[in-house]
Structures are given as C-alpha cells and as structure tokens.
Design an enzyme around this catalytic site. Structure first.
Site, PDB file in Angstrom:
ATOM      1  N   ASP A   1     -94.641  42.748  -0.777  1.00 52.08           N
ATOM      2  CA  ASP A   1     -95.249  41.699  -1.594  1.00 52.08           C
ATOM      3  C   ASP A   1     -95.091  40.393  -0.858  1.00 52.08           C
ATOM      4  O   ASP A   1     -94.019  40.100  -0.296  1.00 52.08           O
ATOM      5  CB  ASP A   1     -94.567  41.629  -2.958  1.00 52.08           C
ATOM      6  CG  ASP A   1     -95.238  40.604  -3.865  1.00 52.08           C
ATOM      7  OD1 ASP A   1     -96.298  40.951  -4.466  1.00 52.08           O
ATOM      8  OD2 ASP A   1     -94.752  39.466  -3.941  1.00 52.08           O
ATOM      9  N   ILE A   2     -96.173  39.567  -0.813  1.00 49.04           N
ATOM     10  CA  ILE A   2     -96.136  38.274  -0.139  1.00 49.04           C
ATOM     11  C   ILE A   2     -95.393  37.303  -1.043  1.00 49.04           C
ATOM     12  O   ILE A   2     -95.752  37.129  -2.225  1.00 49.04           O
ATOM     13  CB  ILE A   2     -97.552  37.768   0.157  1.00 49.04           C
ATOM     14  CG1 ILE A   2     -98.306  38.790   1.034  1.00 49.04           C
ATOM     15  CG2 ILE A   2     -97.511  36.414   0.849  1.00 49.04           C
ATOM     16  CD1 ILE A   2     -99.745  38.428   1.280  1.00 49.04           C
TER      17      ILE A   2
ATOM     18  N   GLU B   1    -101.491  40.612  -4.039  1.00 45.37           N
ATOM     19  CA  GLU B   1    -100.820  40.322  -2.777  1.00 45.37           C
ATOM     20  C   GLU B   1     -99.828  41.409  -2.391  1.00 45.37           C
ATOM     21  O   GLU B   1     -98.982  41.218  -1.522  1.00 45.37           O
ATOM     22  CB  GLU B   1    -100.097  38.968  -2.852  1.00 45.37           C
ATOM     23  CG  GLU B   1     -98.911  38.927  -3.806  1.00 45.37           C
ATOM     24  CD  GLU B   1     -99.305  38.583  -5.230  1.00 45.37           C
ATOM     25  OE1 GLU B   1     -98.439  38.223  -6.022  1.00 45.37           O
ATOM     26  OE2 GLU B   1    -100.532  38.673  -5.549  1.00 45.37           O
TER      27      GLU B   1
END
Length: 655
Positions: free
Chosen positions: A524-525, A568
């Site tokens: 996950d960003i 994301e």
C-alpha cells in the site's frame, strides 16, 4: 410514373397515329402497327402492364410474316406465295399494303420487343432501343436526302405523317427509358460497342441494298438489250429471205403467174413469216395482181391501184417498180388495218428488166406477237413506240416496277422505240435477300454482344462487391478480434497501470495452487491521498504507473507476478519463495520505490508499506492468506509505515 416530357411526346405519337388512320382512305398494316405500338406505350405509362404487353405481342405477330418475307430465300417461299397468302385474307392486298418497308418493320418490331421485355436492362431492352433509334435515323436520312439516280425497287422507309408518328414513338420511348436506366455505368460500357456494331451493320446493309438493286437493274437492262438485238437479228434475217424471194423470179422470161406466185409465197409465209399480212405482186401500173394468203382481208385489196388507195407508199413504190432499189414505207396505216411497214422489192425477168414489185406488208402488232411469243408475259411489259404512238404492247400491265429500259430497234431503216418495264413481282423475286439477312444478323449479333458485355460487367460488379464485402468482413473480424482481445485484456489488467488486476491475479495464483512454498506481498502506498489532494489526480496516476512498473520488474526478476489490488494497493506473488527470500524481494521493492524520488508536496519521498505471507504446507486457502497479508500490512502502517511486516499464521514457516 413517366417524366412529363415523355408522356407529352407519347401522346403526340398517339395523336399522329389517330390522324393517319383518319386521313388514310385504306389503312394498311403500317398504320395499324403504329397505332398498336402507340396504344401499348400508353398502356405501359398507365401501368397497365398486361394490356401493354398484349398489344405489343399482337403487333409483333402481325409484323412477323412481312419480316419473314424479306429474309426467306425465294427458293423456299416465293414472292407469289407470300402475296397469295396475303390475298387469301384480303383479296385486294398488295405487297406494299400487307408488309411495311423493311426499316420500318424492324423499328416497330424492336419497339414491341422493348415493351414485351418491360424495359428490363438485363434482358437487352436498352440495345433494342438504340437499334430502333438508329433505324429511325436511317429512315429520316433516306426521306430527306435526294432520291437516287435509279429509282429504288424496294423502298425501305416510310415517309410523311407515318414517319413523324414513328419518330414520336421512338422519342417517347427514349425519354421514358432515360429515367429508368440513368446512372447505370454498365449500360454505357455495353451499349457503345453494340451501337458501333449496329452502325457498321446499317452501313453494310445500305451498300448491299444499293448494290443488289443496281445489279438487278443492270441485269434487266442487259436482258432487254439482248432481246432487242435478237429481234433486230430476226427481222434482218426475214428481210434477207424476202430479198431471195424477189430475186428468184429472175429465172423467168415473163412475169410470174398467179399459181406460181401463190406457190412460192406460201413457202415463205407459212414458214417463219406469219407476221406478214400478205405477199403481193404489184404490176408497173401499181395494180395489185396477186396476193397471198388469199383470205378475206387480202381479197379486198386485189385489183386496187396503190397509187390511188395508198398514197403514203407512192414514192417507195415508184423506185421499186422502176427497178432502182429495195425500198420501204414509213410506219403507215395498212389497207387491212393497223400500223405496219410495206417493203417493196423489184422483180426482174431473165433479161434483168423490171416487170413489177413484190410488196410485203408487215403488221407490227402481228410481228410483236410473233417475236414475243416465247416470252413470259408476267416478266415485263414490252411496248413499241413510233412518233409518240404505241404500235404494239406485250405483257401484264398490273403491278409494274419502277424501272423502264429504252432501246432502239432498226427495221431495215425504220427505227422503233422499245420500252421494257419489268413487273414488280418479277423483280422482287429476283432481288437478293442477302442485304435483309445481313441487317437482321448484324442486329442480332449486336444484341448478343450487348448481352455478353452487360452480363460480364454485371458479374464484375458483383465480384467487386463480393470482394469488398469480404474485405469489410475481414476488417470487421479483425476489429472484433482486436476488441475482443482488448476486452479480455481489460478484464484481466488494470487500465491505468497496464499490469494485472485483482481478478487476473487470483487466476494466476490459482494456477500455482500446488506450488510450495508460495509467498504473497500486499503493498500500500503511504499517504497516497495527500498526493491526490495536494498534487492532483494526474500526478497520482503517474505515481501509480511508476510504482506498478517497479513492482512488475522486481517480481519478474524472481519469477513472480505483480498486480494492482485496488486503489493504491498492489499485490505480488512469488511462487517457490519462502519467507526469507520473499521478504528480500519485498524489501527490494520498497527500497526501489523509495529511491525513485516520487515526492509528496512537502518534498518527502513516496514510500511503500507491505504485508508478507508465505504458505508452505496443506491445501491452499487463498482468502485466509489474503486476510493474513492484509493484517500484516495494517501492522506495518501502525508501526510507522515504509516497512515490511510478516504475517503470523499457522502453516507459515521460514524456508
């Protein structure tokens, strides 16, 4: 509905036909055929197709016998037989009344065929119309140009109101057909060669027609010349026999007796000289002493003095009685009646002293009957003229032809005019059928040429359309394949980043169900919402594409695959990698993302958090693994982000 101009011209043609019928005392087949075609065209314009075709068929059937009479050889059906057949239906029929001229017949037949074909181009109606127009032009030229030097025996065109009516009908058909066939390119390509062949055919027919009539004219003229020469030779032979008769009396010392005269004259008269009214002996005082034959006419002239009763012959008789020379009268009225010529030949005794004259009276009507006895009276009308007076006539005076041949006949110094007028029926029987046959065959060949060209053009267009359809179909198939491939690709890949989507990722993992160990990395960003809010969604999309490329490259280095899990979040799978190796791969991914220099608005680098899970034994429970990876990712975020956390579940071991 037809164009207004076509209807106006067609109405004019119908009105002209009605006017011709009203003005012509005895309507012939030409008038009836014009009226039939006009009514058929009118019915066609009123969309009464069955009525139009019925009228056209009846007109065609009526014209067919006359057309056949033009092309059937005389050896098969004679002109007299054709005429007899027509007179069986109409006793007063003549050749000109029961069959129209050849060009008019063909024009009307072509118009009838066009109506029977209902103007269909693929059945050849356009070339028939072109043929009718060319035949009409040929008739107009024949009617307008000066008449030929030799009058035509077989006039092939109509004139006057009938020709105007025919022109109106052809023009109406042309105007009507223009709206039906306009824009069909295959017609132009097919009509041009066929029309050119028709023009050549008409030119050839015109040459053959004139040549055949000129040849027949010369042949009949030569026949008459030979006949005149034979008549002249026969007369000269007869005169020579009469001279020998007159000279035969020089063997006697005294004038011949009545018995001697009759005996010698009988041999001459009863042989080849039946046209002699008499052979008389005239004494020096012009008294007729003896005469043979002694019939009622000749008995009346016995004992008469010619100086008194026939003064026209005095000068000629005086020279013969004086023994000067053979003489003859002009054409005079004989004592027995009728026109004739009297030949006087001196009669001498043994001492060569004139003792009288032999008078031979030639009746010109009897001479003509004798000389023409071997001729066919149905061949020609022959007449003898002198000083504007008809002296004799032989032959049938009915249906005379247009030709008159003039000859000069020498009757030992007396010139007669002989006129020969061949009969029309005889000339038509002798006239060659080759021009009409050539014209018919040429028109048929032009029609066949059009049909072949039109069919090939139509097939070419169909083949072209088929090829175009195939090309379009292939293009459409390729497009559909491309779209199908694109749809399939979109169904398995993320549209923005181009890497596998969640669905495709699950299919790939399912394919590795039996692979052990099997590691999953859920990424996950960190703080990605700030990127979208502060830098914009375009920058956010760019960061997603960059991170997807990094993840796919890292996973590919270790025989794994990478996918966008949603938003994301990304997920990777490393088949055959244990926890330690998988963590190394995950760290490599995290470091490359961080080192890519993807910046937040405050200048800090974009980082990545990940949860790692490895499955080593037992059946694959993918939902459980995913849940474990998600929990590990949550712990990574809770513990400060930009880090990797391992999942702690049963069945997970370090390899």
């Amino acid at each position: 509905m037809p164009p207004p101009l076509a209807g106006l011209v067609g109405s004019l043609g119908l009105a002209l036909c009605v006017a011709i019928i009203g003005l012509t005392p005895g309507a012939d087949l030409t008038t009836a055929a014009l009226a039939g075609i006009a009514l058929a065209q009118w019915a066609m314009r009123c969309e009464a197709t069955k009525t139009a075709r019925a009228l056209a068929g009846l007109t065609l059937a009526a014209l067919l016998p006359g057309f056949l009479s033009y092309v059937t050889p005389e050896t098969l059906v004679t002109t007299r037989q054709w005429l007899a057949g027509a007179q069986a239906l109409t006793p007063s029929a003549s050749l000109s009344s029961w069959r129209p001229p050849l060009l008019a017949t063909l024009t009307l037949m072509l118009l009838a065929l066009i109506l029977l074909l209902r103007q269909r181009a693929y059945l050849g109606a356009p070339v028939l119309l072109i043929g009718a127009a060319l035949l009409l032009v040929a008739q107009l030229l024949a009617a307008l140009l000066p008449a030929p030097t030799i009058p035509l025996l077989l006039v092939s065109h109509i004139d006057g109101f009938a020709l105007l009516a025919l022109a109106a009908l052809v023009l109406a058909q042309l105007l009507l057909a223009r709206s039906w066939w306009q824009g069909q390119t295959r017609l132009n390509r097919s009509l041009l060669p066929a029309g050119a062949l028709m023009l050549v055919t008409l030119a050839l027919w015109q040459y053959q027609h004139r040549h055949s009539e000129t040849t027949l004219y010369d042949a009949t003229q030569n026949d008459g010349a030979r006949l005149a020469a034979r008549l002249s030779d026969d007369i000269q032979g007869h005169l020579e026999a009469m001279r020998r008769f007159a000279h035969s009396w020089q063997l006697l010392n005294t004038p011949p007796t009545d018995e001697q005269w009759r005996s010698q004259a009988a041999r001459l008269h009863d042989g080849d000289f039946r046209y002699l009214l008499n052979i008389a002996f005239v004494r020096p005082d012009s008294l007729i002493a003896y005469v043979y034959p002694r019939n009622q006419l000749n008995r009346d002239v016995l004992g008469q003095r010619l100086y008194e009763v026939q003064t026209q012959s005095t000068h000629a008789l005086e020279q013969a009685l004086a023994g000067k020379r053979q003489t003859s009268t002009d054409i005079i009225e004989l004592l027995q009646g009728g026109p004739g010529i009297i030949y006087y030949l001196p009669v001498y005794n043994a001492a060569e002293r004139p003792v009288g004259a032999a008078a031979m009276a030639i009746s010109l009507p009897l001479l003509a009957d004798t000389l023409f006895d071997a001729l066919d009276p149905d061949t020609a009308l022959l007449s003898w003229h002198a000083n504007g007076r008809i002296l004799a006539r032989f032959g049938n005076t009915r249906r005379q032809g247009p030709w008159a041949h003039h000859y000069r006949l020498d009757l030992s110094g007396q010139m007669l005019d002989v006129v020969q007028r061949p009969r029309r029926d005889y000339l038509l029987a002798k006239l060659s059928r080759l021009p009409a046959i050539s014209l018919t065959i040429g028109l048929m060949l032009a029609y066949l040429l059009y049909m072949v060209l039109y069919t090939f053009k139509r097939l070419d267009e169909q083949n072209l359309a088929f090829r175009n359809s195939n090309a379009l179909l292939k293009t459409e198939i390729e497009e559909r394949r491309r779209l199908q491939h694109e749809i399939e690709w979109l169904a398995r890949h993320d549209e923005l980043t181009g890497i596998a989507n969640r669905r495709y990722f699950l299919e790939l993992v399912e394919a590795q169900r039996n692979t052990r160990p099997l590691s999953l990395v859920l990424c996950d960003i960190d703080y990605f919402k700030r990127v979208n809010d502060q830098l914009g969604h375009l920058v956010g999309d760019h960061y997603l594409e960059a991170i997807a490329g990094i993840g796919q490259a890292v996973m590919a280095e270790h025989d794994g695959f990478f996918a966008r899990y949603g938003g994301e979040e990304f997920i990777g799978c490393i088949p055959g990698a244990g926890q330690t190796r998988a963590r190394h791969v995950a760290e490599t991914l995290r470091q490359r993302v961080y080192q890519r220099a993807l910046r937040h608005a405050d200048g800090n680098s974009v980082s990545l958090s990940a949860g790692l899970v490895t499955h080593t034994t037992g059946p694959l429970d993918l939902p459980r693994l995913m849940q474990a990876a998600d929990e590990a990712l949550y712990r990574a975020k809770q513990q400060g982000r930009n880090r990797i956390e391992n999942a702690d579940i049963a069945g997970v071991s370090d390899v």
